[in-house]
Design an enzyme around this catalytic site. Structure first.
Site, PDB file in Angstrom:
ATOM      1  N   ASN A   1      -3.159   2.937 -10.177  1.00 48.50           N
ATOM      2  CA  ASN A   1      -3.736   2.243  -9.041  1.00 48.50           C
ATOM      3  C   ASN A   1      -3.894   0.768  -9.381  1.00 48.50           C
ATOM      4  OD1 ASN A   1      -4.785   2.562  -6.267  1.00 48.50           O
ATOM      5  ND2 ASN A   1      -6.692   1.799  -7.177  1.00 48.50           N
ATOM      6  N   LYS A   2      -4.310  -0.023  -8.408  1.00 51.02           N
ATOM      7  CA  LYS A   2      -4.443  -1.460  -8.596  1.00 51.02           C
ATOM      8  C   LYS A   2      -5.146  -1.791  -9.901  1.00 51.02           C
ATOM      9  CE  LYS A   2      -3.015  -3.860  -6.545  1.00 51.02           C
ATOM     10  NZ  LYS A   2      -1.614  -4.196  -6.839  1.00 51.02           N
TER      11      LYS A   2
ATOM     12  N   GLY B   1       0.837  -1.206   0.000  1.00 52.61           N
ATOM     13  CA  GLY B   1       0.000   0.000   0.000  1.00 52.61           C
ATOM     14  C   GLY B   1       0.859   1.237   0.000  1.00 52.61           C
TER      15      GLY B   1
ATOM     16  N   ASP C   1      -1.370   4.788  -6.310  1.00 48.77           N
ATOM     17  CA  ASP C   1       0.036   4.489  -6.056  1.00 48.77           C
ATOM     18  C   ASP C   1       0.955   5.550  -6.630  1.00 48.77           C
ATOM     19  OD1 ASP C   1      -1.521   1.828  -6.007  1.00 48.77           O
ATOM     20  OD2 ASP C   1       0.367   1.432  -4.947  1.00 48.77           O
TER      21      ASP C   1
ATOM     22  N   GLN D   1      -6.634  -8.477  -2.457  1.00 50.22           N
ATOM     23  CA  GLN D   1      -6.532  -7.503  -1.368  1.00 50.22           C
ATOM     24  C   GLN D   1      -7.923  -7.103  -0.865  1.00 50.22           C
ATOM     25  OE1 GLN D   1      -4.638  -7.487  -4.112  1.00 50.22           O
ATOM     26  NE2 GLN D   1      -2.705  -6.376  -3.853  1.00 50.22           N
TER      27      GLN D   1
HETATM   28  C1  LIG Z   1      -3.805   3.821  -0.944  1.00 52.17           C
HETATM   29  S1  LIG Z   1      -2.446   2.808  -1.177  1.00 52.17           S
HETATM   30  C2  LIG Z   1      -3.227   1.363  -1.561  1.00 52.17           C
HETATM   31  C3  LIG Z   1      -2.978   1.018  -2.979  1.00 52.17           C
HETATM   32  O1  LIG Z   1      -1.868   0.130  -3.014  1.00 52.17           O
HETATM   33  C4  LIG Z   1      -2.345  -1.089  -3.522  1.00 52.17           C
HETATM   34  O2  LIG Z   1      -1.405  -1.794  -4.226  1.00 52.17           O
HETATM   35  P1  LIG Z   1      -0.626  -3.048  -3.531  1.00 52.17           P
HETATM   36  O3  LIG Z   1      -1.648  -3.817  -2.750  1.00 52.17           O
HETATM   37  O4  LIG Z   1      -0.070  -3.781  -4.728  1.00 52.17           O
HETATM   38  O5  LIG Z   1       0.427  -2.416  -2.665  1.00 52.17           O
HETATM   39  C5  LIG Z   1      -3.472  -0.674  -4.406  1.00 52.17           C
HETATM   40  O6  LIG Z   1      -3.023  -0.088  -5.595  1.00 52.17           O
HETATM   41  C6  LIG Z   1      -4.152   0.330  -3.540  1.00 52.17           C
HETATM   42  O7  LIG Z   1      -5.001   1.191  -4.163  1.00 52.17           O
END
Ligand SMILES: CSC[C@H]1O[C@H](OP(=O)(O)O)[C@H](O)[C@@H]1O
Length: 381
Positions: free
Chosen positions: A263-264, A65, A253, A212
């Site tokens: 973003n994801k 995150g 991100d 997630q």
């Molecule tokens: C608000 S930060 C959370 C953001 O990070 C996640 O990615 P990951 O789980 O791969 O670190 C995802 O993009 C979330 O939106």
């Protein structure tokens, strides 16, 4: 576990999640993480005593995150300094651990910059290490404060955009306390709506392939007693078609200077659906996620992850089964897979960006630069 439709009476707040803490046992300093790969089955701790262990935790998403990656990166520099490792080498390893979230590099550079500034002023190794730790702790505190501001600005925006009634909010991936020094970004807005009695339903995308949403956002929604329902990513379209979504809330991100949002993966299709169905698509992120040095979405490096995350289902790991426990093949062994961790949403599909410094809408590069100018956390190039 709270029933998905039960709502906890406001005020019955769960204990804060021990997402990350610095500890100084006799054998030396350690960064203790809540291992997010074991959730929701197990609330297990992962103790990192060196930078390679922290880099592995970042790359396996034991810690993840964007804002929390920045905080972990800063503590990683402090850990290297406190244990007498090469700080420059440690900073390089940490910055390269994952390429997309700008916060990681920001946190690493904040702590390493403080460390080298102290050295330049004549500080010895111990004092310089203490300065790096102070900077990591400051970033940790600042992110907690930013989370509260984003929750308030975001809820005010929802109340403005969605007058009356309870909000039916759809979210993707995980953006709660598990990504933050506080209660998160987009999830913190939904939690604020819940506490204000204005959350009718939180639709939680499972968020393949690492789930997630199913593993982490459902876990956070349940522990907060929020009315939530989980859905497969490919079911989101039918929710929009049925008029069941009042707004989309996602994190970020990296936000480029033109307002493009990384973003994801799966965020961009939601933005297209939101546009088609005239539903607000709201990005919630601290200014540490804004990167004015990256011009636009095309310039953002999107992390590509291993095929096995798509071709295998990895059962929740119990303690002691090692970090690389194999998954159950869901495709012929050796199947190639396309597995970008993120996608890019262009600014024209973004209704608003909510930061701790305020909200911009429509999203323009100028608005972002102005918001960041107000922030005390300048983007360190
Ligand atoms: C608000 S930060 C959370 C953001 O990070 C996640 O990615 P990951 O789980 O791969 O670190 C995802 O993009 C979330 O939106």
């Amino acid at each position: 576990m709270a029933d998905q439709d039960a709502q906890s009476p406001v005020g019955s707040e769960p204990a804060a999640l021990p997402v990350l803490r610095w500890d100084e046992p006799p054998e030396g300093p350690v960064l203790v993480l809540l291992d997010q790969t074991r959730l929701p089955a197990e609330e297990a701790e992962l103790a990192c005593t060196d930078v390679p262990a922290l880099v592995e935790a970042i790359q396996t998403l034991a810690v993840r995150g964007a804002p929390l990656l920045g905080i972990a990166g800063a503590y990683g520099v402090a850990l290297a300094a406190a244990r007498g490792y090469d700080v420059a080498e440690a900073a390089g390893l940490l910055e390269q651990a994952r390429p997309t979230a700008v916060n990681l590099g920001y946190g690493v550079r904040r702590a390493s910059g403080a460390y080298w500034a102290a050295v330049d002023k004549g500080a010895g190794p111990e004092r310089a290490a203490a300065v790096a730790l102070d900077e990591a702790r400051a970033l940790h505190r600042e992110d907690a404060v930013a989370s509260g501001h984003m929750a308030r600005f975001g809820l005010a925006l929802l109340n403005e955009l969605l007058p009356g009634g309870g909000h039916r909010l759809l979210t993707h991936c995980n953006t709660g306390a598990l990504v933050s020094g506080g209660e998160g970004t987009a999830f913190a807005v939904a939690l604020g709506a819940h506490r204000a009695g204005r959350l009718r339903r939180l639709w939680v995308d499972e968020t393949r392939p690492l789930l997630q949403g199913a593993r982490l956002t459902a876990y956070e929604a349940a522990r907060n007693g929020m009315p939530y329902s989980l859905l497969t990513d490919n079911a989101a379209g039918s929710l929009f078609a049925a008029g069941e979504v009042d707004a989309v809330l996602i994190g970020a991100d990296r936000i480029a200077a033109d307002g493009s949002v990384a973003n994801k993966v799966g965020s961009y299709p939601l933005a297209v659906l939101a546009k088609y169905h005239h539903v607000p698509f709201i990005v919630v992120a601290p200014t540490t996620t804004v990167d004015l040095h990256t011009a636009d979405g095309a310039a953002i490096t999107v992390e590509q992850r291993p095929a096995r995350e798509v071709t295998e289902v990895t059962p929740p790991r119990s303690r002691g089964d090692g970090r690389g426990a194999g998954g159950v093949p869901m495709a012929p062994v050796g199947t190639p897979a396309y597995n970008p961790a993120f996608d890019i949403t262009p600014p024209e599909l973004v209704t608003a960006i909510v930061t701790e410094e305020g909200v911009i809408s429509p999203v323009t590069g100028v608005g972002l630069a102005e918001l960041c100018a107000r922030s005390s956390q300048v983007t360190i190039s």
